[in-house]
Design a protein around this motif. Structure first.
Motif, PDB file in Angstrom:
ATOM      1  N   ASP A   3     106.637  78.208  49.453  1.00  0.00           N
ATOM      2  CA  ASP A   3     106.135  76.916  49.389  1.00  0.00           C
ATOM      3  C   ASP A   3     106.808  75.731  49.587  1.00  0.00           C
ATOM      4  O   ASP A   3     106.797  74.742  50.325  1.00  0.00           O
ATOM      5  CB  ASP A   3     105.245  76.681  48.185  1.00  0.00           C
ATOM      6  N   GLY A   4     108.152  76.125  48.717  1.00  0.00           N
ATOM      7  CA  GLY A   4     108.984  74.805  48.665  1.00  0.00           C
ATOM      8  C   GLY A   4     109.718  74.844  49.833  1.00  0.00           C
ATOM      9  O   GLY A   4     109.876  73.606  50.337  1.00  0.00           O
ATOM     10  N   LEU A   5     109.765  75.852  50.480  1.00  0.00           N
ATOM     11  CA  LEU A   5     110.513  75.847  51.984  1.00  0.00           C
ATOM     12  C   LEU A   5     109.543  75.131  52.990  1.00  0.00           C
ATOM     13  O   LEU A   5     110.093  74.199  53.901  1.00  0.00           O
ATOM     14  CB  LEU A   5     110.920  77.252  52.435  1.00  0.00           C
ATOM     15  N   GLU A   6     108.320  75.484  52.877  1.00  0.00           N
ATOM     16  CA  GLU A   6     107.309  75.025  53.906  1.00  0.00           C
ATOM     17  C   GLU A   6     107.371  73.358  53.822  1.00  0.00           C
ATOM     18  O   GLU A   6     107.026  72.735  54.700  1.00  0.00           O
ATOM     19  CB  GLU A   6     105.951  75.591  54.036  1.00  0.00           C
ATOM     20  N   THR A   7     107.120  73.173  52.547  1.00  0.00           N
ATOM     21  CA  THR A   7     107.000  71.507  52.182  1.00  0.00           C
ATOM     22  C   THR A   7     108.328  70.782  52.701  1.00  0.00           C
ATOM     23  O   THR A   7     108.496  69.815  53.209  1.00  0.00           O
ATOM     24  CB  THR A   7     106.754  71.467  50.635  1.00  0.00           C
ATOM     25  N   LEU A   8     109.611  71.386  52.393  1.00  0.00           N
ATOM     26  CA  LEU A   8     110.683  70.593  52.678  1.00  0.00           C
ATOM     27  C   LEU A   8     110.657  70.632  54.208  1.00  0.00           C
ATOM     28  O   LEU A   8     111.215  69.601  55.026  1.00  0.00           O
ATOM     29  CB  LEU A   8     111.828  71.540  52.490  1.00  0.00           C
ATOM     30  N   ARG A   9     110.163  71.754  55.058  1.00  0.00           N
ATOM     31  CA  ARG A   9     110.251  71.750  56.413  1.00  0.00           C
ATOM     32  C   ARG A   9     109.360  70.267  57.031  1.00  0.00           C
ATOM     33  O   ARG A   9     109.881  70.003  57.969  1.00  0.00           O
ATOM     34  CB  ARG A   9     109.856  73.005  57.121  1.00  0.00           C
ATOM     35  N   VAL A  14     111.426  60.744  51.195  1.00  0.00           N
ATOM     36  CA  VAL A  14     110.562  61.544  51.935  1.00  0.00           C
ATOM     37  C   VAL A  14     110.737  63.050  51.223  1.00  0.00           C
ATOM     38  O   VAL A  14     109.723  63.420  50.759  1.00  0.00           O
ATOM     39  CB  VAL A  14     110.606  61.695  53.271  1.00  0.00           C
ATOM     40  N   ILE A  15     111.956  63.216  51.276  1.00  0.00           N
ATOM     41  CA  ILE A  15     111.973  64.804  50.424  1.00  0.00           C
ATOM     42  C   ILE A  15     112.041  64.549  49.008  1.00  0.00           C
ATOM     43  O   ILE A  15     111.646  65.360  48.475  1.00  0.00           O
ATOM     44  CB  ILE A  15     113.374  65.443  50.989  1.00  0.00           C
TER      45      ILE A  15
END
Ligand SMILES: NC(=O)c1ccc[n+]([C@@H]2O[C@H](COP(=O)([O-])OP(=O)(O)OC[C@H]3O[C@@H](n4cnc5c(N)ncnc54)[C@H](O)[C@@H]3O)[C@@H](O)[C@H]2O)c1
Length: 335
Positions: A307-313, A164-165
């Motif tokens: 963006d990277g943070l929101e996608t990881l969230r 997933v990640i």
């Protein structure tokens, strides 16, 4: 001329190094890899200084910006170190392993006033760029569904991240990018099978504020590589092959058919198919050019740390949904 260096020149990092080496706006001043053999192989191939000690690379070559392409579990520690030294950073996806780390990394970059970009490379796929442009022009009308397939055999070198990640984060980022919308609900099913001690199969559903539904089918269990994105809407469907960089538009038939058997079909029926012509390019070259230009011009990169943070969230929400067998709708994702 901006001085670039690459930390971790394994499978993807060696391509970062090659791209910087060939780029006009930056000079590759060196590469570093904890494995001295890897460092030497890539350094010799590209005819640039190479190091197994990152510290020494920084001291001797004084880069302005770095690509960090070490394994995911090291993104945070290496990223914090580079940001602490005032370097502009492009970190490969996923931004970090945990949300807390991602928040700390984004905050550190902001505080230090350096650029933080994340390697969500599909935004730079020419077929995606063309698709996004046409969606924005309204060619499809209302968007009903975005469906991605990202299927591959198991990459044994990835030991520190689940599918997933590691893999679905590409699609989650694409869906955020293509819709530009807030996500209100996610649900995931995950399976851990023969390959790893983390999930290696993932099916996810996400609901956007406007009602658009995202469907994700991602795994490391398929004996061939498939990367496909379809977007279905009021006027038809876009079909995008992310590997061959091809984009087709299947138009809904709107006029009445002369053949009775077909004319009784109301709503949706097959119309023209359009193969959309575009200029192809290497996505990684476009991604790094965007990063270098962002540093040079003092503007945000196309894929920011946030963006990277929101996608990881979202990716971690999907993992949680899969393990707890729950729908997650208690969050509001800021865009
Ligand atoms: N954007 C993409 O499409 C894409 C594709 C592949 C991998 N990735 C990401 O890139 C990262 C690396 O993946 P990979 O497949 O290239 O892995 P890899 O194992 O092939 O390469 C990692 C390299 O980092 C080196 N390394 C480990 N620790 C180090 C350290 N502390 N300092 C310097 N070097 C160190 C290793 O020796 C190795 O050569 C992962 O986070 C992965 O998710 C992104």
């Amino acid at each position: 001329m901006l001085k670039a260096a690459v930390i971790g020149v394994g499978s993807i990092g060696q391509n970062h190094a090659r791209v910087y080496r060939e780029m006009d706006g930056a000079q590759l001043v060196g590469v570093a890899d904890a494995n001295p053999g890897n460092a030497a192989k890539i350094g010799n191939r590209l005819n640039v200084p190479f190091y197994s000690d990152v510290e020494k690379l920084l001291e001797e070559q004084k880069p302005d910006l770095v690509s960090i392409s070490v394994p995911t579990s090291l993104h945070f520690s290496v990223g914090m170190d580079m940001i602490g030294r005032g370097l502009h950073v492009l970190v490969e996806k996923p931004i970090t392993s945990t949300l807390e780390q991602a928040e700390e990394l984004v905050a550190a970059a902001k505080k230090k006033g350096v650029m933080l970009a994340v390697g969500h490379i599909e935004r730079f796929n020419p077929a995606v760029m063309e698709l996004r442009r046409r969606l924005r022009e309204g060619m499809l009308g209302k968007v009903y569904q975005i469906h991605t397939q990202r299927l591959s055999p198991y990459p044994s070198r990835i030991q520190d991240a689940g599918v997933v990640i590691d893999l679905a984060s590409h699609d989650i980022d694409l869906m955020r990018y293509l819709t530009g919308e807030e996500i209100v609900r996610v649900y995931g099913e995950t399976l851990q099978s023969i390959n790893s001690d983390r999930e290696d199969m993932f099916n996810g559903l996400m609901r956007f504020r406007s009602g658009t539904v995202g469907v994700l089918n991602v795994n490391w269990m398929t004996p061939t590589k498939i990367r496909r994105l379809t977007v279905t809407g009021a006027r038809g469907m876009f079909d995008c092959n992310l590997i061959s960089q091809e984009l087709f538009f299947y138009e809904n038939e709107t006029g009445p058919s002369q053949w009775d058997a077909l004319s009784v079909l109301r709503g949706v029926s097959e119309g023209n198919v359009l193969g959309i012509k575009m200029q192809r390019h290497e996505p990684l070259a476009a991604e790094l050019a965007d990063f270098v230009a962002a540093v040079r011009d003092g503007r945000q990169p196309t894929v920011t740390g946030q963006d990277g943070l929101e996608t990881l969230r979202l990716a971690l929400d999907f993992v949680r949904s899969g393990s707890e067998m729950t729908v997650i709708d208690e969050f509001k994702v800021p865009q």
